[in-house]
Design a protein around this motif. Sequence first.
Motif, PDB file in Angstrom:
ATOM      1  N   GLU A  32       4.572  14.583  -0.613  1.00  0.00           N
ATOM      2  CA  GLU A  32       5.299  13.324  -0.701  1.00  0.00           C
ATOM      3  C   GLU A  32       6.041  13.313  -2.038  1.00  0.00           C
ATOM      4  O   GLU A  32       5.442  13.073  -3.087  1.00  0.00           O
ATOM      5  CB  GLU A  32       4.342  12.139  -0.604  1.00  0.00           C
ATOM      6  N   GLU A  52      -1.925   5.368   5.344  1.00  0.00           N
ATOM      7  CA  GLU A  52      -1.900   4.210   4.453  1.00  0.00           C
ATOM      8  C   GLU A  52      -3.145   4.210   3.561  1.00  0.00           C
ATOM      9  O   GLU A  52      -4.280   4.179   4.048  1.00  0.00           O
ATOM     10  CB  GLU A  52      -1.859   2.919   5.272  1.00  0.00           C
ATOM     11  N   PHE A  81       1.475   7.908   2.752  1.00  0.00           N
ATOM     12  CA  PHE A  81       1.845   9.312   2.673  1.00  0.00           C
ATOM     13  C   PHE A  81       2.293   9.808   4.041  1.00  0.00           C
ATOM     14  O   PHE A  81       1.683   9.469   5.063  1.00  0.00           O
ATOM     15  CB  PHE A  81       0.659  10.158   2.192  1.00  0.00           C
ATOM     16  N   SER A 121       0.826  -1.192   0.000  1.00  0.00           N
ATOM     17  CA  SER A 121       0.000   0.000   0.000  1.00  0.00           C
ATOM     18  C   SER A 121       0.870   1.255   0.000  1.00  0.00           C
ATOM     19  O   SER A 121       1.945   1.287   0.583  1.00  0.00           O
ATOM     20  CB  SER A 121      -0.926   0.014   1.221  1.00  0.00           C
ATOM     21  N   LYS A 122       0.371   2.293  -0.659  1.00  0.00           N
ATOM     22  CA  LYS A 122       1.036   3.582  -0.651  1.00  0.00           C
ATOM     23  C   LYS A 122       0.821   4.244   0.696  1.00  0.00           C
ATOM     24  O   LYS A 122      -0.289   4.244   1.245  1.00  0.00           O
ATOM     25  CB  LYS A 122       0.455   4.452  -1.774  1.00  0.00           C
TER      26      LYS A 122
END
Length: 597
Positions: free
Chosen positions: A78, A10, A5, A2-3
């Motif tokens: 980010e 999440e 930031f 998962s990305k």
Amino acid sequence: MSKIFGGRYEVLERIGAGGMAIVYKAKDQLLNRVVTIKVLREQFATDEDFIRRFRREAQAVASLSHPNIVSVYDVGKEGDTEYIVMEYVEGRNLKEIIRDYAPLTTDQAINLARQITSAVQNAHEHHIIHRDIKPHNILVTEDGRAKVTDFGIARAVSSATVTHTGDIIGSVHYLSPEQAKGLQSNEQSDIYSLGIILYELVTGQVPYDGETPIAIALKHLQEQPTLPSKLNPRVEKEFEGVIMRAIAKSPEQRYTSAKELLEDLNHFLAGRPINRPEVFPVDDLEATRTHQGMSRVLAPVSVREIEPEQEQEPEKHINSFLTKVKKKRWQWILGIAVVLLLLVGGIMLRNYLLVGTTKVPDVTGKTVPVATDYLNSAGLKLNSEVKKEFSDKFAKDLIIEQNPQANTMVKVGREVQVVISKGPNTGTFPDVTSSPMSKADAVNMIQNDGFTGKITFQTQPSSSVPKDYVIQQDPLPSATWPKSGPVKLTISNGSPYVSINMPNVINKSSEDAKTILQQNSLVPLVETQDSTTIPADVVISTSPNPGETVQQGSQVTIVVSRGPGPLAFNIDKDASMFMAQIFSVIPKETIRIRANP
């Protein structure tokens, strides 16, 4: 993977997109809550103007704190990606509610309008104009709480910073006449958009529609709307007056502030009179228009009938004759038209009655392509407007419901409406065991994260977890779990141990001592020491001493002898040595041994 930031947010799933940003549902790992993240689209990452607008949105909305405005929690970057972290609202947008349930009752409409107007009033008091008020930007929770969101084009205004950009921004159906002309937006522009929403809530349709955005914008400028009461007779005249004042084309006739609009809504709800002049459109308005870039409506011209001069007698007879001829001709035309309509209607009715019937197949649990084949085989069609809903029973993209129901007899060619599953509504389950958490706090955390399934409890003793605190959870922390799925928590009912007197195991073997202590729920620790008084492997002493109070489950110490133990006298060996010493001093010839006495 998962990305994430900012090292804490999440991404769970994508939930929407706008012209400027993509919206995700995410989990704040630090505060253990679900949030919304708005991420600037990649194509704008290098556009400094868009980035400035994006940051301005965050700064403007972060200054607001109101129960009907979506809160902003954080702003970050980010890499090259700008993002805003906002409150996550579980619910539907107002446009979906209008599409499914409008026209609403007056009470329902006013309840929503008061909340939205209160939010806009709060923003205006902080010098923020939304400039894009529309149902799509208003979220409504299951308990009826409205929250205004998407200040994507909001701007902080002051007398020193207002500039005219000439941009027309916002959905054209809710665009104020000033915005349609390219003029500077102000508080009254938001009020106009609010009025359009009120109109749509009670009628189920917007007052101005058309095939193109330009056509709709021109109607905002030129046309007068149909009175809401003509579309919905249940709309009371006084409430209609509030709506028409809010959407008055002239700002001079419109409410000057959201506060004024909210006061009138409150007065109407309380049954108090509204002391403001009515603003209604002129029926059959014949306006003279001029075209200067975009057309504008001029004031209606009142035409006074002019009495005709007295005519000559012959002319009267001729005119009378011509009038009769025209009248008879129109009677014939009308009669023929009625006959044609009856014939066409009869043919259509006959065709309808002659159409065969068919049984509706069961398409629940099937995909749309498969359902389409089933329906076509039965002479039916699938309605193109497909609704989607979460479902724990059906997998994603499978049909949940159908209308008409399966096995119903209907006319051939009828359309069947279906609802498609979006799959289970899932989320990341919180951790309620990482630190001691009470049963009540655990339930609150689970429910605040949007999990609505039944929570069951079981208890077990624990010497490490306090009573009424969570020991175990199912599902496990961070597991993806259906929002309506069942939850099981194991709760501590306290320590299983009590205080007892220390058993006396002195002078017992080490094994026997350990067995006795373990039977009393004590944990023996063995130490050894030399002893000349206690035999090896025998308990010399204990700590605590025998008879002293000790808590079950705690450790106790036993001291065991390593030996050599007490000195023993070996009679046979010592006697032999003594006799040998005597014989060694007596001459051999004097010793007579009688072998056989």
